[in-house]
Design a protein around this motif. Structure first.
Motif, PDB file in Angstrom:
ATOM      1  N   UNK A  16      -1.814  18.873   9.520  1.00 48.22           N
ATOM      2  CA  UNK A  16      -3.220  18.540   9.351  1.00 48.22           C
ATOM      3  C   UNK A  16      -3.791  18.351  10.755  1.00 48.22           C
ATOM      4  N   UNK A  17      -4.834  19.107  11.052  1.00 48.55           N
ATOM      5  CA  UNK A  17      -5.449  19.131  12.372  1.00 48.55           C
ATOM      6  C   UNK A  17      -6.871  18.587  12.230  1.00 48.55           C
ATOM      7  N   UNK A  18      -7.200  17.559  13.038  1.00 52.55           N
ATOM      8  CA  UNK A  18      -8.528  16.959  12.959  1.00 52.55           C
ATOM      9  C   UNK A  18      -9.143  16.865  14.338  1.00 52.55           C
ATOM     10  N   UNK A  19     -10.264  17.553  14.533  1.00 48.48           N
ATOM     11  CA  UNK A  19     -10.979  17.488  15.809  1.00 48.48           C
ATOM     12  C   UNK A  19     -11.587  16.093  15.945  1.00 48.48           C
ATOM     13  N   UNK A  20     -11.577  15.540  17.140  1.00 43.06           N
ATOM     14  CA  UNK A  20     -12.154  14.215  17.419  1.00 43.06           C
ATOM     15  C   UNK A  20     -13.178  14.286  18.549  1.00 43.06           C
ATOM     16  N   UNK A  21     -13.713  15.486  18.815  1.00 42.92           N
ATOM     17  CA  UNK A  21     -14.678  15.650  19.888  1.00 42.92           C
ATOM     18  C   UNK A  21     -16.056  15.174  19.422  1.00 42.92           C
ATOM     19  N   UNK A  22     -16.612  14.181  20.127  1.00 43.92           N
ATOM     20  CA  UNK A  22     -17.936  13.661  19.782  1.00 43.92           C
ATOM     21  C   UNK A  22     -18.965  14.783  19.842  1.00 43.92           C
ATOM     22  N   UNK A  23     -19.790  14.880  18.803  1.00 44.29           N
ATOM     23  CA  UNK A  23     -20.814  15.909  18.753  1.00 44.29           C
ATOM     24  C   UNK A  23     -20.376  17.211  18.112  1.00 44.29           C
ATOM     25  N   UNK A  24     -19.091  17.401  17.930  1.00 50.19           N
ATOM     26  CA  UNK A  24     -18.605  18.622  17.269  1.00 50.19           C
ATOM     27  C   UNK A  24     -18.942  18.526  15.772  1.00 50.19           C
ATOM     28  N   UNK A  25     -19.481  19.589  15.180  1.00 52.77           N
ATOM     29  CA  UNK A  25     -19.777  19.561  13.746  1.00 52.77           C
ATOM     30  C   UNK A  25     -18.544  19.292  12.876  1.00 52.77           C
ATOM     31  N   UNK A  26     -17.360  19.567  13.410  1.00 58.32           N
ATOM     32  CA  UNK A  26     -16.127  19.332  12.648  1.00 58.32           C
ATOM     33  C   UNK A  26     -15.400  18.058  13.072  1.00 58.32           C
ATOM     34  N   UNK A  27     -16.061  17.194  13.851  1.00 59.36           N
ATOM     35  CA  UNK A  27     -15.470  15.911  14.250  1.00 59.36           C
ATOM     36  C   UNK A  27     -15.104  15.126  12.995  1.00 59.36           C
ATOM     37  N   UNK A  28     -13.827  14.814  12.842  1.00 58.30           N
ATOM     38  CA  UNK A  28     -13.349  14.042  11.703  1.00 58.30           C
ATOM     39  C   UNK A  28     -13.047  14.853  10.455  1.00 58.30           C
ATOM     40  N   UNK A  29     -13.241  16.168  10.502  1.00 54.57           N
ATOM     41  CA  UNK A  29     -12.982  17.017   9.336  1.00 54.57           C
ATOM     42  C   UNK A  29     -11.552  17.560   9.436  1.00 54.57           C
ATOM     43  N   UNK A  30     -10.659  17.145   8.532  1.00 51.51           N
ATOM     44  CA  UNK A  30      -9.272  17.632   8.599  1.00 51.51           C
ATOM     45  C   UNK A  30      -9.119  19.047   8.047  1.00 51.51           C
ATOM     46  N   UNK A  31      -8.261  19.832   8.688  1.00 45.16           N
ATOM     47  CA  UNK A  31      -7.915  21.173   8.249  1.00 45.16           C
ATOM     48  C   UNK A  31      -6.405  21.255   8.175  1.00 45.16           C
ATOM     49  N   UNK A  32      -5.882  21.957   7.191  1.00 46.00           N
ATOM     50  CA  UNK A  32      -4.453  22.172   7.078  1.00 46.00           C
ATOM     51  C   UNK A  32      -4.136  23.578   7.575  1.00 46.00           C
ATOM     52  N   UNK A  33      -3.099  23.660   8.403  1.00 45.22           N
ATOM     53  CA  UNK A  33      -2.704  24.957   8.958  1.00 45.22           C
ATOM     54  C   UNK A  33      -1.194  25.009   9.107  1.00 45.22           C
ATOM     55  N   UNK A  34      -0.652  26.209   9.038  1.00 47.34           N
ATOM     56  CA  UNK A  34       0.778  26.414   9.310  1.00 47.34           C
ATOM     57  C   UNK A  34       0.903  26.590  10.814  1.00 47.34           C
ATOM     58  N   UNK A  35       1.729  25.774  11.428  1.00 46.24           N
ATOM     59  CA  UNK A  35       1.895  25.821  12.877  1.00 46.24           C
ATOM     60  C   UNK A  35       3.365  26.001  13.233  1.00 46.24           C
ATOM     61  N   UNK A  36       3.583  26.601  14.379  1.00 45.19           N
ATOM     62  CA  UNK A  36       4.927  26.755  14.923  1.00 45.19           C
ATOM     63  C   UNK A  36       5.051  25.845  16.137  1.00 45.19           C
ATOM     64  N   UNK A  37       6.143  25.090  16.237  1.00 46.29           N
ATOM     65  CA  UNK A  37       6.307  24.219  17.395  1.00 46.29           C
ATOM     66  C   UNK A  37       6.443  25.027  18.682  1.00 46.29           C
ATOM     67  N   UNK A  38       5.871  24.483  19.738  1.00 47.25           N
ATOM     68  CA  UNK A  38       5.974  25.119  21.048  1.00 47.25           C
ATOM     69  C   UNK A  38       7.311  24.741  21.670  1.00 47.25           C
ATOM     70  N   UNK A  39       7.888  25.599  22.500  1.00 51.00           N
ATOM     71  CA  UNK A  39       9.178  25.287  23.125  1.00 51.00           C
ATOM     72  C   UNK A  39       9.069  24.196  24.194  1.00 51.00           C
TER      73      UNK A  39
END
Length: 62
Positions: A16-39
């Motif tokens: 679950x990825x949630x932007x926390x940038x003030x002023x962003x229209x998606x600030x606080x809006x959670x999104x679910x995504x499939x992610x791969x860990x970085x090495x």
């Protein structure tokens, strides 16, 4: 270990990825995504598709 060895061992994780940038229209809006860990740290990294800022709030999906 080569890059190909690492790629063959890694599986995607639902996060679950949630932007926390003030002023962003998606600030606080959670999104679910499939992610791969970085090495290398940070293990999980994402950029908001709306404001183009790094997303600090990345947690495993319930």
């Amino acid at each position: 270990m080569s890059a190909n060895d690492h790629d063959s061992e890694v599986t995607a994780t639902e996060m679950v990825i949630t932007c926390r940038t003030a002023g962003c229209p998606h600030d606080g809006v959670p999104f679910t995504a499939r992610m791969y860990p970085r090495p290398n740290p940070p293990v999980w990294a994402a950029v908001c598709a709306v404001c183009d800022q790094m997303v600090p709030d990345i947690v495993p999906a319930p």
